[in-house]
Design a protein around this motif. Structure first.
Motif, PDB file in Angstrom:
ATOM      1  N   ALA A  75      18.780 -13.045 -49.260  1.00  0.00           N
ATOM      2  CA  ALA A  75      20.199 -12.783 -49.536  1.00  0.00           C
ATOM      3  C   ALA A  75      20.504 -11.313 -49.291  1.00  0.00           C
ATOM      4  O   ALA A  75      21.533 -10.961 -48.689  1.00  0.00           O
ATOM      5  CB  ALA A  75      20.529 -13.156 -50.975  1.00  0.00           C
ATOM      6  N   LEU A  76      19.617 -10.461 -49.735  1.00  0.00           N
ATOM      7  CA  LEU A  76      19.785  -9.022 -49.524  1.00  0.00           C
ATOM      8  C   LEU A  76      19.782  -8.684 -48.040  1.00  0.00           C
ATOM      9  O   LEU A  76      20.683  -7.998 -47.536  1.00  0.00           O
ATOM     10  CB  LEU A  76      18.644  -8.281 -50.240  1.00  0.00           C
ATOM     11  CG  LEU A  76      18.647  -6.757 -50.185  1.00  0.00           C
ATOM     12  CD1 LEU A  76      19.809  -6.191 -50.987  1.00  0.00           C
ATOM     13  CD2 LEU A  76      17.329  -6.207 -50.715  1.00  0.00           C
ATOM     14  N   GLY A  77      18.779  -9.176 -47.316  1.00  0.00           N
ATOM     15  CA  GLY A  77      18.654  -8.858 -45.901  1.00  0.00           C
ATOM     16  C   GLY A  77      19.788  -9.405 -45.053  1.00  0.00           C
ATOM     17  O   GLY A  77      20.354  -8.685 -44.220  1.00  0.00           O
ATOM     18  N   SER A  78      20.154 -10.660 -45.251  1.00  0.00           N
ATOM     19  CA  SER A  78      21.190 -11.282 -44.416  1.00  0.00           C
ATOM     20  C   SER A  78      22.572 -10.705 -44.683  1.00  0.00           C
ATOM     21  O   SER A  78      23.371 -10.552 -43.755  1.00  0.00           O
ATOM     22  CB  SER A  78      21.198 -12.804 -44.618  1.00  0.00           C
ATOM     23  OG  SER A  78      21.334 -13.139 -45.985  1.00  0.00           O
ATOM     24  N   ALA A  79      22.879 -10.380 -45.938  1.00  0.00           N
ATOM     25  CA  ALA A  79      24.192  -9.806 -46.261  1.00  0.00           C
ATOM     26  C   ALA A  79      24.352  -8.424 -45.644  1.00  0.00           C
ATOM     27  O   ALA A  79      25.385  -8.119 -45.040  1.00  0.00           O
ATOM     28  CB  ALA A  79      24.368  -9.737 -47.776  1.00  0.00           C
ATOM     29  N   ILE A  80      23.332  -7.590 -45.767  1.00  0.00           N
ATOM     30  CA  ILE A  80      23.409  -6.232 -45.221  1.00  0.00           C
ATOM     31  C   ILE A  80      23.450  -6.244 -43.695  1.00  0.00           C
ATOM     32  O   ILE A  80      24.146  -5.443 -43.059  1.00  0.00           O
ATOM     33  CB  ILE A  80      22.212  -5.389 -45.720  1.00  0.00           C
ATOM     34  CG1 ILE A  80      22.332  -5.153 -47.229  1.00  0.00           C
ATOM     35  CG2 ILE A  80      22.140  -4.049 -44.994  1.00  0.00           C
ATOM     36  CD1 ILE A  80      21.158  -4.433 -47.847  1.00  0.00           C
ATOM     37  N   ALA A  81      22.723  -7.187 -43.083  1.00  0.00           N
ATOM     38  CA  ALA A  81      22.624  -7.234 -41.617  1.00  0.00           C
ATOM     39  C   ALA A  81      23.758  -8.006 -40.957  1.00  0.00           C
ATOM     40  O   ALA A  81      23.771  -8.135 -39.732  1.00  0.00           O
ATOM     41  CB  ALA A  81      21.285  -7.852 -41.215  1.00  0.00           C
ATOM     42  N   PRO A 117      26.913  -7.448 -39.986  1.00  0.00           N
ATOM     43  CA  PRO A 117      27.597  -6.876 -38.818  1.00  0.00           C
ATOM     44  C   PRO A 117      26.777  -6.963 -37.531  1.00  0.00           C
ATOM     45  O   PRO A 117      27.324  -7.247 -36.466  1.00  0.00           O
ATOM     46  CB  PRO A 117      27.827  -5.416 -39.237  1.00  0.00           C
ATOM     47  CG  PRO A 117      27.899  -5.467 -40.721  1.00  0.00           C
ATOM     48  CD  PRO A 117      26.882  -6.492 -41.113  1.00  0.00           C
ATOM     49  N   THR A 118      25.472  -6.746 -37.616  1.00  0.00           N
ATOM     50  CA  THR A 118      24.633  -6.826 -36.416  1.00  0.00           C
ATOM     51  C   THR A 118      24.522  -8.264 -35.932  1.00  0.00           C
ATOM     52  O   THR A 118      24.482  -8.519 -34.722  1.00  0.00           O
ATOM     53  CB  THR A 118      23.226  -6.273 -36.709  1.00  0.00           C
ATOM     54  OG1 THR A 118      22.613  -7.036 -37.761  1.00  0.00           O
ATOM     55  CG2 THR A 118      23.291  -4.820 -37.143  1.00  0.00           C
ATOM     56  N   ASP A 119      24.507  -9.213 -36.862  1.00  0.00           N
ATOM     57  CA  ASP A 119      24.454 -10.632 -36.503  1.00  0.00           C
ATOM     58  C   ASP A 119      25.746 -11.039 -35.804  1.00  0.00           C
ATOM     59  O   ASP A 119      25.738 -11.762 -34.797  1.00  0.00           O
ATOM     60  CB  ASP A 119      24.246 -11.466 -37.768  1.00  0.00           C
ATOM     61  CG  ASP A 119      23.560 -12.794 -37.478  1.00  0.00           C
ATOM     62  OD1 ASP A 119      23.433 -13.149 -36.299  1.00  0.00           O
ATOM     63  OD2 ASP A 119      23.149 -13.471 -38.437  1.00  0.00           O
ATOM     64  N   ALA A 163      36.346  -7.119 -40.763  1.00  0.00           N
ATOM     65  CA  ALA A 163      36.129  -7.705 -39.444  1.00  0.00           C
ATOM     66  C   ALA A 163      34.643  -7.814 -39.137  1.00  0.00           C
ATOM     67  O   ALA A 163      34.176  -8.814 -38.593  1.00  0.00           O
ATOM     68  CB  ALA A 163      36.827  -6.863 -38.378  1.00  0.00           C
ATOM     69  N   LEU A 164      33.879  -6.785 -39.488  1.00  0.00           N
ATOM     70  CA  LEU A 164      32.437  -6.796 -39.237  1.00  0.00           C
ATOM     71  C   LEU A 164      31.687  -7.739 -40.179  1.00  0.00           C
ATOM     72  O   LEU A 164      30.576  -8.168 -39.871  1.00  0.00           O
ATOM     73  CB  LEU A 164      31.865  -5.380 -39.372  1.00  0.00           C
ATOM     74  CG  LEU A 164      32.159  -4.427 -38.216  1.00  0.00           C
ATOM     75  CD1 LEU A 164      31.729  -3.004 -38.565  1.00  0.00           C
ATOM     76  CD2 LEU A 164      31.463  -4.879 -36.938  1.00  0.00           C
ATOM     77  N   TYR A 165      32.306  -8.026 -41.321  1.00  0.00           N
ATOM     78  CA  TYR A 165      31.659  -8.927 -42.283  1.00  0.00           C
ATOM     79  C   TYR A 165      32.256 -10.329 -42.232  1.00  0.00           C
ATOM     80  O   TYR A 165      32.096 -11.109 -43.157  1.00  0.00           O
ATOM     81  CB  TYR A 165      31.724  -8.346 -43.698  1.00  0.00           C
ATOM     82  CG  TYR A 165      30.558  -7.428 -43.972  1.00  0.00           C
ATOM     83  CD1 TYR A 165      29.351  -7.923 -44.454  1.00  0.00           C
ATOM     84  CD2 TYR A 165      30.633  -6.077 -43.687  1.00  0.00           C
ATOM     85  CE1 TYR A 165      28.268  -7.098 -44.658  1.00  0.00           C
ATOM     86  CE2 TYR A 165      29.547  -5.226 -43.883  1.00  0.00           C
ATOM     87  CZ  TYR A 165      28.371  -5.756 -44.373  1.00  0.00           C
ATOM     88  OH  TYR A 165      27.284  -4.931 -44.563  1.00  0.00           O
TER      89      TYR A 165
END
Length: 288
Positions: A101-107, A109-111, A159-161
């Protein structure tokens, strides 16, 4: 990052399949057809679109979910005061859930940038590179209706999220099924003395984990990709996207691109854990 670099062509074909809206099972949506069509019309290098964003995503997403998994196992075990067993699946699921959850939420915008760069555009990609894609998507939330200052910044972040909920959900589903099934498979094979610690064990356990996480994550992945590529705001949210997919295309659409998803995630999972375990050995860290 090594795993994503090797599987980028499979990833982009999977994304293209999931964005298509024709009748599920149509021959023109077969993964080999999509791949050949891309190579013929857009060039072979089109299979590496979104590569830079994919590398940045893995650095953040997998760095956090794999790097913090054992940390959270230790913390949750200590906090549970014996309620959670070291060998039990409950501790593994809890630790993988928090870490992913931590990794996917922070990443996120890159996804999102990766998906946009991999999508098909009839008149050619609107993005020159990853930095340009980030700027373009940021501006989607800072248009004429957005106020200046803090409001404009908030709009750019929104927009990025875009799609952060299904992204986080998919990250949890994938990581829990992937990391926990790998960890559990290793534990069972070693406990029953079927295999010993080594590359062979890592390969077999990761093959099993790749199948499990492909089955569990594909439906969430379809929703995530549709929402992330929805620059025209066709969908109001996750539930609206799910409803539209079911009514327009049928429930089997949630497994659109499964063959390529399995091929990609299977290979990705094997490479991830084999390389991960080798790196741990070389740096003097015990096996997972």
């Amino acid at each position: 990052m090594a795993a994503s670099a090797a599987t980028n062509p499979l990833d982009i074909v999977k994304v293209r399949q999931q964005l298509r809206t024709q009748i599920p099972g149509a021959r023109s949506n077969a993964f080999w057809t999509v791949g050949v069509e891309m190579a013929r019309t857009e060039g072979v290098l089109s299979l590496m679109k979104g590569f830079s964003a994919s590398m940045l995503r893995e650095l953040i997403y997998s760095g956090l979910r794999l790097g913090s998994y054992e940390y959270f196992k230790d913390v949750l075990y200590d906090r549970s005061r014996g309620a959670l067993s070291r060998e039990g699946i409950g501790l593994k699921v809890a630790a993988a859930t928090v870490a992913s959850a931590l990794g996917s939420a922070i990443a996120n915008p890159t996804d999102l940038v990766k998906v946009r760069m991999q999508a098909y555009y009839p008149s050619g990609s609107p993005f020159k590179n990853m930095r340009h894609a980030f700027r373009t998507i940021w501006k989607e939330g800072t248009g004429p209706t957005a106020s200046s200052g803090a409001g404009s910044v908030l709009g750019g972040l929104r927009a990025l999220y875009r799609g952060v909920n299904p992204t986080t959900m998919r990250g949890i589903v994938l990581s829990v099924s992937q990391i926990c099934s790998y960890d559990q498979a290793k534990q069972v094979l070693k406990r029953r003395e079927i295999m010993q610690e080594g590359v062979g064990l890592h390969f077999v356990a990761s093959m099993f984990a790749g199948l499990v996480c492909s089955i569990t994550s594909n439906p969430v992945d379809v929703v995530k990709v549709r929402l992330m590529n929805d620059s025209g705001r066709e969908f109001r949210g996750v539930s609206d996207c799910v409803r539209n997919i079911v009514t327009r295309e049928g429930p089997l659409t949630f497994y659109k691109g499964f063959g390529m998803c399995w091929a990609r995630l299977g290979l990705h999972t094997v490479l991830t854990f084999v390389v991960f375990e080798r790196l741990r050995l070389w740096f003097g860290v015990g096996a997972l």
